[in-house]
Design an enzyme around this catalytic site. Structure first.
Site, short mmCIF file in Angstrom:
data_model
loop_
_atom_site.label_atom_id
_atom_site.label_comp_id
_atom_site.label_asym_id
_atom_site.label_seq_id
_atom_site.Cartn_x
_atom_site.Cartn_y
_atom_site.Cartn_z
CE LYS A 185 -4.00 2.00 2.44
NZ LYS A 185 -4.88 1.89 3.62
CB SER A 236 -8.15 3.70 2.50
OG SER A 236 -7.29 3.10 3.45
CB SER A 252 -8.29 0.91 5.35
OG SER A 252 -8.95 2.14 5.42
#
Lengths: 496, 470, 99
Positions: free
Chosen positions: B78, B153, B177
């Protein structure tokens, strides 16, 4: 000075101070970069943490926490059993994270008192006779309350420059994250002198504890006084002990002026004195000084308004989520207390009692811990039977007082003379007094007879020859006489 | 070479490498092929490491006996994970040119375990979002239906795994997330116990909520990565000294005697998609059939959890984003996107003088109550099971102008972060072609138990085998 | 309780957090932030008297590092400045700030 002239006694200075001390730890407060930043190349002592890089996290320095507690205990304060770090937010280019890790509502240390011996504020009509008769105390004890002592991190350093015709600021983060202890007093000071005494005493204590060099010039100790004036009402200005009858107007003024940018004791005194005068003048003209931050300009000896870093002081404190809270057990606090050791005042009293020193001598010897230790080492050497006397020195009693005198008057260089060597010097000097005149003459005669050429040269005005002769005589005297005595005798005999 | 990357798991890849059925060069090459094929359409990755560099790394691994726990396994990070020499944007234009000079602890651990970092995943900027639409770049699309969001996210992380661009992707979970995108993309996503995995080097969203998880196809793969990334880190004072179990050795248990609680507040929610309810109920029935005891429990403060979350998290966000001033790195504060600005404004308000007590402090007190709800319930049951989301993956644009509606997508997940306990999303079925996920929530440091239950369920159902039709 | 944010509230908050809000965004921000505040206002309904606030959930206390220099983590001047917009002789450069 306002407080010494009764005509100006209408206004009484109310002063509180904040003192910042950079701790002398090896590493910074929340990362492992070196804490000693003085004179280093810019931005060579940083890491992701103190540079505030994304993702970096703080881990507190154990020693810095322990030292802050130690300082708190040495100042007679209470250790908070539950403490934590908080974030204090404001934007400034020298503050890399946009917040400073500090302590808000649970500082490590709170509530203490530091006692000062201050000059009494004697009434103007005090007679010399009254003083001599001891009717009035020239010194009185004054208590300064310490509100809190907390631990935080220092910021980076800004300097200003013009590059390609553009005014810019340059930022160096070597200092960013250096552990900083903040000591906050109550507004208990009533004069510049009191502030000066307090600051010096604090510096002395910090140095005794060995937790910082507390050097004002290097910025490792910084004073920020907050000054306001209030009207003090005096019922009977002719009273001998006016402080008793002075109605203590207990309400604090509703403004205060904070002074920053002070980097010596002298500037602190000057800045406060200037500020008291400035505010007095304003008040006498019917103006009220406003709450503000002013900077001291050393070149002009004045204070000027500083533009605020942020208009509203809304620091939005909240508990630092990256650092677990701190809890201290009673035993742990007690253990820290044992580590403090003897503080300057205690040491001074003990020196007076134990060694029969005068207050003056004791004060000088206990000014810093190292000279006090040096004195005591020398005394111990003297007492210790095990001390092997230097080859040419016979063991002899030397009083503690004599040792103290030598250290104070001869400004002994501690770095090059060990306490044992000092003692030898003292004994030699003492013995030289007892060398008989005959012995001295016989030594000098021997030297002159053995070195006729040098004696002749000196007689003809060649000064270096004298040095040579003194050297020869010293060798024969084997330390039983001083160079000075020998020199005098040589001159005397040659001149005959 | 016998390898179908879409069906490959870390477990099967390691087996294939170690028995010389294929090489790390093959695996990495197959991932890169998918990157080239799908990234433009799905926007899963924001940065891809140079092919020559990756191939050289793969060759180095091929010269070994694959004995490291992740030898030659391609992983995507990420973009909140600081990676030495690889651009790290946090999904924001503020960091468009930021190239870190150090590795996050987790990144260093993955590299040391033999993983090959393929690239950086797209995400909602700073982790602010549940759909991926708050990326300052282009939103990521759901591999199961490109008209829908992949969940956020960690949107790009989930899409990258589902699209076969890597075998695992890291994520962060502050409110949902990791779990929500895992649920929306038919994957296994772990939100570990707060303090289990180091946050050092992960760009902070809300420091007391952020947890460092990862997304994989199977429970085994997930447990394997957790073994590697978890543990005490001297650079993160909030990590725990509690030893990390070898989760992968302990996955096989029986469900007999295991007590599963169903929080009644989560099942009676207004606005819950009945199709999602049905799928979840069926999954719970399955757990019961496998021997678990199902009991109803209560988390009484659920109704205020989102309000609590949306005060405390923005407060910490406003603080954590203060360092982005454009001096030492990144662009100036004018480059922040709308959602980041909104959260900073709310957080600043909640912390400001005169409002602190009413907002921040009250929310922090309610956090105490919510945490206690979880502590109490874990005195009575081993784990909790709940739907991961009240809805199916929703259409791109559907909620993007209504922050409050968007916030409510996380209603079953945020309370877990408030309490700091672990949870895992496991695929539990489909509505049409759209995946549905189920959450298994455990007590503090209860990763082992939630992995076990997830693993038994997965063995029986094997939903992970239904890959997207791409 | 629910607060409505006025333009001057917004300007004040924006200033505290060092953001500039475009003039045409004021209305949108105002309505969205007011909606969020309205949403979180339900917190006020929960009795919280005598409840200690929770700032962290680990239960950890007294986590420190020893006072040693961590040489490997120190950045070279070049690395420290690597991502800066403007540098000069080893310093970061910012627009002039008034001392």
């Amino acid at each position: 000075m306002v407080q010494e002239d009764p005509k100006n006694m209408n206004y009484e200075p109310i002063i509180g101070i904040e003192i910042h001390v950079e701790l002398g730890t090896l590493s910074k407060m929340f990362c492992g970069c070196p804490a000693d930043h003085f004179g280093k190349e810019p931005n060579t002592q940083t890491c992701p943490v103190c540079l505030g890089l994304p993702g970096a996290l703080p881990v507190p320095n154990k020693k810095a926490v322990e030292w802050t507690m130690l300082l708190g205990l040495a100042l007679g304060c209470t250790i908070n059993k539950e403490s934590k770090f908080d974030r204090k937010h404001y934007f400034y280019p020298d503050l890399p994270k946009g917040y400073q890790i500090s302590q808000y509502d649970a500082p490590l240390v709170r509530d203490g008192v530091l006692k000062l011996k201050v000059k009494s504020h004697l009434p103007a009509n005090t007679t010399h006779q009254a003083l001599q008769a001891g009717k009035l105390k020239v010194e009185e004890e004054k208590s300064i309350r310490i509100r809190r002592v907390h631990l935080e991190e220092d910021t980076g350093k800004l300097q200003h420059a013009v590059i390609d015709g553009k005014r810019v600021s340059l930022v160096d983060f070597n200092r960013s994250g250096v552990p900083l202890v903040e000591i906050v007093t109550e507004p208990d000071f009533r004069s510049t002198e009191e502030v000066d005494m307090f600051a010096k005493k604090l510096q002395q204590i910090v140095r005794y504890l060995g937790i910082s060099g507390a050097d004002m010039e290097k910025g490792s100790m910084r004073i920020e006084p907050s000054i306001s004036l209030r009207k003090s009402e005096i019922l009977n200005p002719k009273s001998e002990t006016n402080s008793k009858f002075k109605i203590q107007n207990s309400k604090l003024p509703d403004y205060r002026v904070e002074i920053k940018n002070i980097n010596s004791f002298k500037f602190a005194r000057n800045a406060i004195t200037y500020e008291i005068e400035r505010q007095t003048e304003m008040l006498e003209h019917g103006d009220t000084p406003t709450q503000q931050t002013r900077g001291y300009v050393e070149a002009k000896g004045v204070t000027v308004p500083q533009r605020e870093k942020e208009e509203a002081h809304d620091y939005r404190y909240f508990p630092e989520p990256d650092i677990p809270p701190m809890r201290f057990a009673q035993e742990q606090i007690a253990k820290s207390k044992e580590q403090i050791g003897e503080m300057p005042d205690e040491k001074k009293e003990r020196f007076i009692k134990e060694y029969g020193l005068s207050e003056y001598d004791a004060t000088i010897l206990t000014e810093d811990r190292l000279s006090a230790e040096y004195f005591e080492d020398a005394v111990k050497c003297q007492k210790s039977k095990a001390r092997p006397p230097a080859r040419q020195v016979k063991s002899q009693e030397v009083s503690s007082k004599t040792i103290a005198n030598w250290i104070i008057n001869k400004k002994v260089d501690r770095a090059s003379v060990t306490p044992t060597q000092l003692l030898d010097q003292i004994i030699i000097a003492a013995q030289s007094v007892f060398v008989s005149g005959d012995e001295l003459e016989s030594i000098v005669t021997q030297v002159l007879d053995g070195n006729p050429k040098a004696a002749r040269e000196y007689k003809n005005g060649k000064e270096p020859a004298l040095m040579f002769l003194v050297g020869q005589a010293m060798r024969l005297a084997k330390g039983k006489s001083t160079a000075e005595d020998l020199r005098k005798k040589i001159i005397e005999l040659i001149s005959k | 070479m016998k390898m179908e990357i879409k069906a490959l798991t870390i477990q099967s890849a390691l087996a294939g490498l170690r028995t010389k059925q294929f090489t790390a060069v093959d695996v990495v090459g197959a991932c890169l092929t998918n990157v080239k094929k799908f990234n433009e359409d799905y926007q899963a990755l924001l940065a891809v490491v140079d092919e020559d560099v990756l191939m050289a790394q793969a060759k180095d691994i091929d010269a070994t006996d694959y004995s490291l726990p992740l030898s030659g396994i391609p992983i995507v990070l990420k973009d909140l994970f600081t990676s030495d020499g690889i651009r790290t944007t946090a999904g924001s234009k503020v960091l468009e040119q930021y190239v870190p000079v150090f590795d996050a602890t987790v990144v260093a651990k993955l590299k040391a375990a033999g993983a090959i970092i393929i690239g950086k995943a797209n995400q909602d900027a700073w982790g602010h979002g549940s759909s991926g639409e708050n990326s300052d770049y282009t939103p990521t699309k759901n591999p199961y239906d490109p008209s829908r969001v992949p969940g956020g996210s960690s949107s790009g992380s989930a899409a990258a795994v589902a699209l076969g661009m890597c075998l695992a992707a890291t994520g962060t979970d502050t409110g949902s997330s990791v779990r929500l995108p895992a649920a929306f993309c038919n994957l296994v996503g772990l939100k570990p116990t707060y303090g289990r995995v180091s946050r050092y080097g992960i760009i902070a969203m809300a420091s007391s909520f952020d947890t460092i998880g990862h997304i994989t196809k199977t429970v085994y793969d997930n447990a394997l990565i957790c073994e590697i990334t978890a543990g005490k880190d001297a650079y993160d004072a909030t990590t725990s000294e509690i030893p990390v179990p070898q989760y992968t050795n302990k996955l096989d248990i029986k469900l007999q005697g295991v007590k599963i609680g169903l929080p009644k507040e989560y099942f009676g929610l207004h606005g819950m998609d009945p199709r999602v309810s049905d799928v979840t109920r069926t999954a719970i029935k399955k757990l019961e059939d496998l021997g678990a005891r199902i009991v109803d429990v209560s988390l009484p403060h659920t109704s205020v959890a989102m309000a609590c979350y949306y005060i405390l998290v923005p407060s910490e966000v406003s603080s954590n984003l203060a360092r982005f001033d454009g001096v030492r790195f990144g662009n100036g504060r004018e480059t922040f996107g709308m959602e980041a600005k909104r959260r900073m404004m709310i957080g600043t308000y909640a912390l400001s003088s005169g409002y602190y007590d009413a907002y921040y402090k009250t929310a922090a007190q309610i956090r105490t109550l919510i945490k206690k709800d979880f502590d109490d319930v874990f005195g009575a049951v081993d784990v909790l099971v709940a739907p991961s989301s009240p809805t199916l993956p929703f259409a791109i644009g559907q909620k993007s102008n209504d922050p409050v509606a968007m916030y409510l997508s996380d209603i079953f997940m945020c309370p877990v972060n408030i309490a700091g306990v672990p949870a895992v999303n496991v695929p539990c079925g489909f509505v049409g072609d759209l995946p549905v996920g189920m959450q298994i929530i455990g007590p503090q440091f209860g990763e082992e138990r939630i992995y076990q239950i997830a693993s038994i369920y997965e063995k029986e159902t094997q939903w992970y085998k239904k890959t997207p039709k791409i | 309780m629910s607060d409505t944010l006025t333009s001057s509230d917004l300007a004040h908050i924006a200033k505290l957090v060092n953001l500039s809000i475009d003039a045409d965004q004021y209305d949108l921000f105002s309505s969205q932030l007011t909606a969020i505040l309205d949403f979180v206002s339900r917190l006020q309904e929960v009795p919280t008297k005598n409840i200690a606030p929770t700032a962290q959930v680990t239960g950890l206390t007294n986590v420190y590092r020893d006072d040693v220099v961590d040489q490997p983590r120190i950045l070279t001047q070049k690395d420290a400045l690597a991502n800066a917009h403007e540098t000069h002789n080893g310093f970061f450069v910012v627009p002039a700030v008034f001392e």
